[in-house]
Design a protein around this motif. Structure first.
Motif, mmCIF file in Angstrom:
data_model
loop_
_atom_site.group_PDB
_atom_site.id
_atom_site.type_symbol
_atom_site.label_atom_id
_atom_site.label_comp_id
_atom_site.label_asym_id
_atom_site.label_seq_id
_atom_site.Cartn_x
_atom_site.Cartn_y
_atom_site.Cartn_z
ATOM 1 N N MET A 1 3.800 64.420 79.874
ATOM 2 C CA MET A 1 4.948 63.584 79.587
ATOM 3 C C MET A 1 4.523 62.114 79.679
ATOM 4 N N SER A 2 4.983 61.303 78.748
ATOM 5 C CA SER A 2 4.664 59.881 78.796
ATOM 6 C C SER A 2 5.660 59.172 79.720
ATOM 7 N N TYR A 3 5.303 57.966 80.120
ATOM 8 C CA TYR A 3 6.196 57.222 81.006
ATOM 9 C C TYR A 3 7.499 56.893 80.291
ATOM 10 N N ARG A 4 7.414 56.642 78.988
ATOM 11 C CA ARG A 4 8.633 56.349 78.216
ATOM 12 C C ARG A 4 9.582 57.555 78.248
ATOM 13 N N ASP A 5 9.031 58.756 78.087
ATOM 14 C CA ASP A 5 9.858 59.966 78.172
ATOM 15 C C ASP A 5 10.467 60.112 79.565
ATOM 16 N N ALA A 6 9.659 59.821 80.575
ATOM 17 C CA ALA A 6 10.150 59.906 81.951
ATOM 18 C C ALA A 6 11.281 58.907 82.176
ATOM 19 N N GLN A 7 11.143 57.718 81.622
ATOM 20 C CA GLN A 7 12.206 56.708 81.757
ATOM 21 C C GLN A 7 13.478 57.166 81.052
ATOM 22 N N ASP A 8 13.322 57.788 79.893
ATOM 23 C CA ASP A 8 14.496 58.298 79.178
ATOM 24 C C ASP A 8 15.215 59.357 80.010
ATOM 25 N N ARG A 9 14.452 60.252 80.612
ATOM 26 C CA ARG A 9 15.055 61.273 81.472
ATOM 27 C C ARG A 9 15.768 60.643 82.654
ATOM 28 N N ALA A 10 15.105 59.687 83.288
ATOM 29 C CA ALA A 10 15.690 59.029 84.462
ATOM 30 C C ALA A 10 16.964 58.270 84.086
ATOM 31 N N ALA A 11 16.980 57.688 82.908
ATOM 32 C CA ALA A 11 18.147 56.910 82.484
ATOM 33 C C ALA A 11 19.392 57.784 82.333
ATOM 34 N N LEU A 34 7.410 60.833 86.321
ATOM 35 C CA LEU A 34 8.859 61.039 86.435
ATOM 36 C C LEU A 34 9.370 60.506 87.769
ATOM 37 N N ALA A 35 8.616 60.732 88.840
ATOM 38 C CA ALA A 35 9.032 60.220 90.152
ATOM 39 C C ALA A 35 9.165 58.696 90.122
ATOM 40 N N ARG A 36 8.185 58.035 89.508
ATOM 41 C CA ARG A 36 8.255 56.566 89.419
ATOM 42 C C ARG A 36 9.427 56.117 88.559
ATOM 43 N N ALA A 37 9.677 56.844 87.460
ATOM 44 C CA ALA A 37 10.794 56.479 86.583
ATOM 45 C C ALA A 37 12.131 56.650 87.304
ATOM 46 N N VAL A 38 12.275 57.727 88.054
ATOM 47 C CA VAL A 38 13.505 57.963 88.814
ATOM 48 C C VAL A 38 13.665 56.870 89.876
ATOM 49 N N ALA A 39 12.585 56.518 90.557
ATOM 50 C CA ALA A 39 12.647 55.460 91.570
ATOM 51 C C ALA A 39 13.034 54.122 90.928
ATOM 52 N N GLY A 40 12.471 53.818 89.779
ATOM 53 C CA GLY A 40 12.827 52.579 89.082
ATOM 54 C C GLY A 40 14.290 52.554 88.691
ATOM 55 N N HIS A 41 14.782 53.677 88.192
ATOM 56 C CA HIS A 41 16.202 53.782 87.827
ATOM 57 C C HIS A 41 17.074 53.617 89.075
ATOM 58 N N ALA A 42 16.615 54.168 90.192
ATOM 59 C CA ALA A 42 17.358 54.050 91.443
ATOM 60 C C ALA A 42 17.402 52.600 91.927
ATOM 61 N N VAL A 43 16.309 51.887 91.771
ATOM 62 C CA VAL A 43 16.288 50.465 92.170
ATOM 63 C C VAL A 43 17.328 49.693 91.366
ATOM 64 N N VAL A 44 17.326 49.900 90.062
ATOM 65 C CA VAL A 44 18.264 49.191 89.189
ATOM 66 C C VAL A 44 19.709 49.506 89.550
ATOM 67 N N ASN A 45 19.972 50.754 89.952
ATOM 68 C CA ASN A 45 21.341 51.172 90.260
ATOM 69 C C ASN A 45 21.724 50.989 91.724
ATOM 70 N N GLY A 46 20.784 50.539 92.544
ATOM 71 C CA GLY A 46 21.089 50.295 93.947
ATOM 72 C C GLY A 46 21.199 51.553 94.779
ATOM 73 N N TRP A 47 20.505 52.622 94.372
ATOM 74 C CA TRP A 47 20.533 53.891 95.100
ATOM 75 C C TRP A 47 19.425 53.883 96.137
ATOM 76 N N SER A 48 19.678 53.262 97.272
ATOM 77 C CA SER A 48 18.636 53.065 98.280
ATOM 78 C C SER A 48 18.114 54.377 98.868
ATOM 79 N N ASP A 49 18.960 55.410 98.974
ATOM 80 C CA ASP A 49 18.485 56.698 99.503
ATOM 81 C C ASP A 49 17.381 57.273 98.614
ATOM 82 N N VAL A 50 17.559 57.150 97.319
ATOM 83 C CA VAL A 50 16.573 57.671 96.365
ATOM 84 C C VAL A 50 15.280 56.863 96.465
ATOM 85 N N VAL A 51 15.425 55.553 96.529
ATOM 86 C CA VAL A 51 14.249 54.677 96.614
ATOM 87 C C VAL A 51 13.479 54.962 97.899
ATOM 88 N N GLN A 52 14.192 55.109 99.007
ATOM 89 C CA GLN A 52 13.531 55.395 100.281
ATOM 90 C C GLN A 52 12.846 56.755 100.262
#
Length: 127
Positions: A1-11, A34-52
């Motif tokens: 999976m490419s990072y772009r695909d992972a970002q799309d999934r996370a979005a 995918l883990a990094r993409a989900v963490a990035g999406h969590a940062v943008v959305n303020g989901w600190s539990d996910v980021v931690q």
């Protein structure tokens, strides 16, 4: 999976519970992108539990996240204002000065550097 695909999934994740589940699946499957993409999406959305949860098994990540938090704080020292100020007050260098070095420009811009020294008034070279 490419990072772009992972970002799309996370979005497509709409709440932190979904994001934590996706993060857990990514960890179990060894899918770091995918883990990094989900963490990035969590940062943008303020989901600190996910980021931690993402940062828990990454050495140094907590310190980096603290630095990121400091940059994202709004106010006079916030990154948003710094970027806006930089864009608002940016003046492109004229082509005539393209080959002039920064320290030369600073010297010319400093009126004190152009003022004669007391020794120069008597013909004694300075520096």
């Amino acid at each position: 999976m490419s990072y772009r695909d992972a970002q799309d999934r996370a979005a497509r994740l709409s709440d932190p519970r979904e994001a934590l589940e996706a993060l857990a699946r990514a960890h179990r499957g060894g899918d770091d992108l995918l883990a990094r993409a989900v963490a990035g999406h969590a940062v943008v959305n303020g989901w600190s539990d996910v980021v931690q949860a993402w940062a828990a098994d990454r050495p140094g990540a907590a310190e980096q996240l603290a630095e990121l938090d400091a940059l994202l704080i709004t106010g006079s020292a916030g990154i948003t204002e710094q970027l806006a100020d930089g864009a608002a007050f940016y003046a492109p260098r004229p082509p005539e000065l393209a080959d002039v070095m920064e320290h030369q420009l600073a010297q010319v811009a400093d009126p004190a550097s152009l003022a004669p020294t007391p020794a120069a008034a008597y013909g004694v070279p300075s520096r």
